[in-house]
Enzyme design. Structure first.
Site, PDB file in Angstrom:
ATOM      1  N   ALA A 208       0.953  -1.220   0.027  1.00 38.65           N
ATOM      2  CA  ALA A 208      -0.123  -0.046   0.155  1.00 38.65           C
ATOM      3  C   ALA A 208       0.880   1.330  -0.017  1.00 38.65           C
ATOM      4  O   ALA A 208       1.977   1.098  -0.079  1.00 38.65           O
ATOM      5  CB  ALA A 208      -0.963   0.128   1.313  1.00 38.65           C
ATOM      6  N   ASN A 209       0.346   2.485   0.200  1.00 38.99           N
ATOM      7  CA  ASN A 209       1.047   3.494   0.263  1.00 38.99           C
ATOM      8  C   ASN A 209       0.519   4.598   1.430  1.00 38.99           C
ATOM      9  O   ASN A 209      -0.584   4.171   1.802  1.00 38.99           O
ATOM     10  CB  ASN A 209       1.247   4.213  -1.019  1.00 38.99           C
ATOM     11  CG  ASN A 209      -0.180   4.812  -1.636  1.00 38.99           C
ATOM     12  OD1 ASN A 209      -0.903   5.545  -1.102  1.00 38.99           O
ATOM     13  ND2 ASN A 209      -0.506   4.012  -2.804  1.00 38.99           N
ATOM     14  N   ARG A 210       1.083   5.617   1.400  1.00 39.21           N
ATOM     15  CA  ARG A 210       0.660   6.686   2.800  1.00 39.21           C
ATOM     16  C   ARG A 210      -0.352   7.368   2.383  1.00 39.21           C
ATOM     17  O   ARG A 210      -0.738   8.313   3.159  1.00 39.21           O
ATOM     18  CB  ARG A 210       1.831   7.571   3.276  1.00 39.21           C
ATOM     19  CG  ARG A 210       2.850   6.383   3.650  1.00 39.21           C
ATOM     20  CD  ARG A 210       4.125   7.419   4.182  1.00 39.21           C
ATOM     21  NE  ARG A 210       5.309   6.681   4.357  1.00 39.21           N
ATOM     22  CZ  ARG A 210       5.441   6.026   5.499  1.00 39.21           C
ATOM     23  NH1 ARG A 210       4.668   5.811   6.233  1.00 39.21           N
ATOM     24  NH2 ARG A 210       6.722   5.337   5.583  1.00 39.21           N
TER      25      ARG A 210
END
Ligand code: CTP
Length: 397
Positions: A208-210
């Site tokens: 995933a990412n932030r």
């Protein structure tokens, strides 16, 4: 559609005034700002304290109140709103309006306003049927004032007839409908992608990412508040579903693409999601275990490009807007991305860790279009959203 709208509620002096408290609550639930004016008679039925507590605003009740005049003044009170709603509108208040009297704060404000006026009459059914009231209401309707109700049913005095104030939920819905119909993006459909995507490695792990989804969600709210019928396709975030939008929750990029294509046709597409560029090529169906041998190497497959797919689609939305989150050579990358993906505008922002943009509340953006680059001063993500929605409305006008 009530979101951010400023409603001036004039409460007349009738028993139905108690319903105005529920009305305030419902309008505020839709995120409207509600300022209230009470007539002297209204104060016999509801108190300024309850009205002020529910509206979270100062309550106005006196034309000759020096403090209120100093702070805002009755003329500004009459104009600093998107519409005026009179509920309950008593026979007396309707008569004053028809005659153009201005002998207290409510009637003066009604004479001084240049905003749309809605009245929700409430009175005894014989008073309503009286020729004087009927003539007054006809006069007001002929002047473009919207008359909502009254409804039939049991009246406070026990009689049955036409005279009940329309229920607060129905009044709030009529107001929302009116605001939607006159909004700049009324009749337009918008699609917004927002948040990160989760790409499964196995049933318990993912890439995933932030991204927080704050910017995309704010854009969906801003487009909806300008009247667009808005679908928000959102990856997993901690945000509550924004009101007034149709929200589709997805996890992976492939699901985001499918949900986005399913929302076509649309007039506007804003791709604000931070889509994972790659996904594990072979997600395991059961949890991967350490077996003490060589470390797992993750084979990746490229995800579909949602923005490019929409921009190059046969059912291409009239205006396609993408984002470019970059850590270096921001404007050059953004301009190249606009051409490569085939979108109309790119909202470019610097997401280097030092800027705090990812996950934060503020953003500094540059709008790159076919004519060049426009740089906006640093502002909150909500303000970026409002300004972008206004720019979109102008472009589609
Ligand atoms: N985007 C998309 N689908 C993808 C990747 C990106 O719709 N699979 C959209 C994003 O929502 C954004 C724009 O494309 O509007 C640019 O995203 P960004 O992550 O900055 O660029 P990438 O396309 O991933 O390109 P690169 O990694 O080379 O910077």
């Amino acid at each position: 559609m009530l979101d951010g709208k400023r409603i001036l509620l004039i409460i007349g002096g009738g028993i139905a005034a108690y319903k105005s408290l529920d009305l305030i609550r419902r309008l505020r639930e839709g995120r409207a700002q509600v300022r209230c004016v009470l007539t002297p008679a209204a104060k016999q039925f509801v108190t300024p304290l309850s009205v002020g507590t529910l509206s979270h605003e100062r309550v106005y009740d006196d034309l000759f109140d020096l403090t209120a005049e100093h702070e805002i003044g009755h003329i500004r009170l009459a104009r600093e709103c998107d519409l005026v709603l009179v509920a309950p509108a008593t026979a007396d208040l309707l008569a004053k309006m028809a005659l153009g009297l201005a002998n207290d704060l409510a009637s003066t404000v009604l004479l001084a306003t240049d905003r749309p006026i809605f009245v929700a009459p409430a009175m005894n059914h014989v008073m309503w049927a009286n020729a004087a009231t009927q003539e007054n209401v006809a006069k007001l309707a002929a002047r473009g004032i919207a008359v909502l109700g009254p409804d039939a049913g049991e009246l406070a005095e026990g009689e049955i007839g036409l005279g009940r104030m329309r229920e607060p939920a129905a009044l709030a819905a009529s107001i929302a409908q009116h605001l939607a119909a006159s909004a700049p993006l009324a009749g337009k459909r918008a699609l917004v992608t927002s948040g990160p995507t989760y790409e499964p490695i196995d049933p318990v792990r993912y890439i995933a990412n932030r991204s927080s989804g704050k910017q995309g969600h704010a854009i969906a709210v801003a487009l909806a508040s300008l009247g667009a019928e808005t679908t928000l396709v959102s990856g997993p975030t901690r945000l509550v579903d924004p009101p007034g939008c149709h929200v589709v929750h997805i996890e992976t990029a492939q699901e985001m693409l499918a949900a986005s294509l399913a929302s076509l046709p649309a007039d506007i597409a804003v791709c604000a999601a931070a889509v994972a560029d790659w996904r594990p090529a072979h997600a395991a169906t059961s949890k991967l275990k350490k077996d003490g041998s060589t470390p797992h190497a993750l084979e990746l497959a490229e995800n579909p490009d949602i923005l490019a797919t929409l921009a190059q689609n046969v059912a291409r939305p009239r205006l396609v807007v993408g984002f470019a989150a970059e850590t270096d050579n921001l404007l050059a990358h953004a301009a190249a991305k606009r051409v490569r993906k085939g979108c109309d505008w790119i909202v470019a922002n610097d997401v280097s860790p030092a800027t705090g943009t990812f996950g934060g509340d503020a953003n500094t953006v540059h709008i790159v279009d076919a004519t060049g680059t426009e740089t906006w001063a640093p502002m909150s993500k909500k303000d970026v959203a409002a300004r972008l929605a206004a720019r979109i409305a102008k472009a589609l006008a």
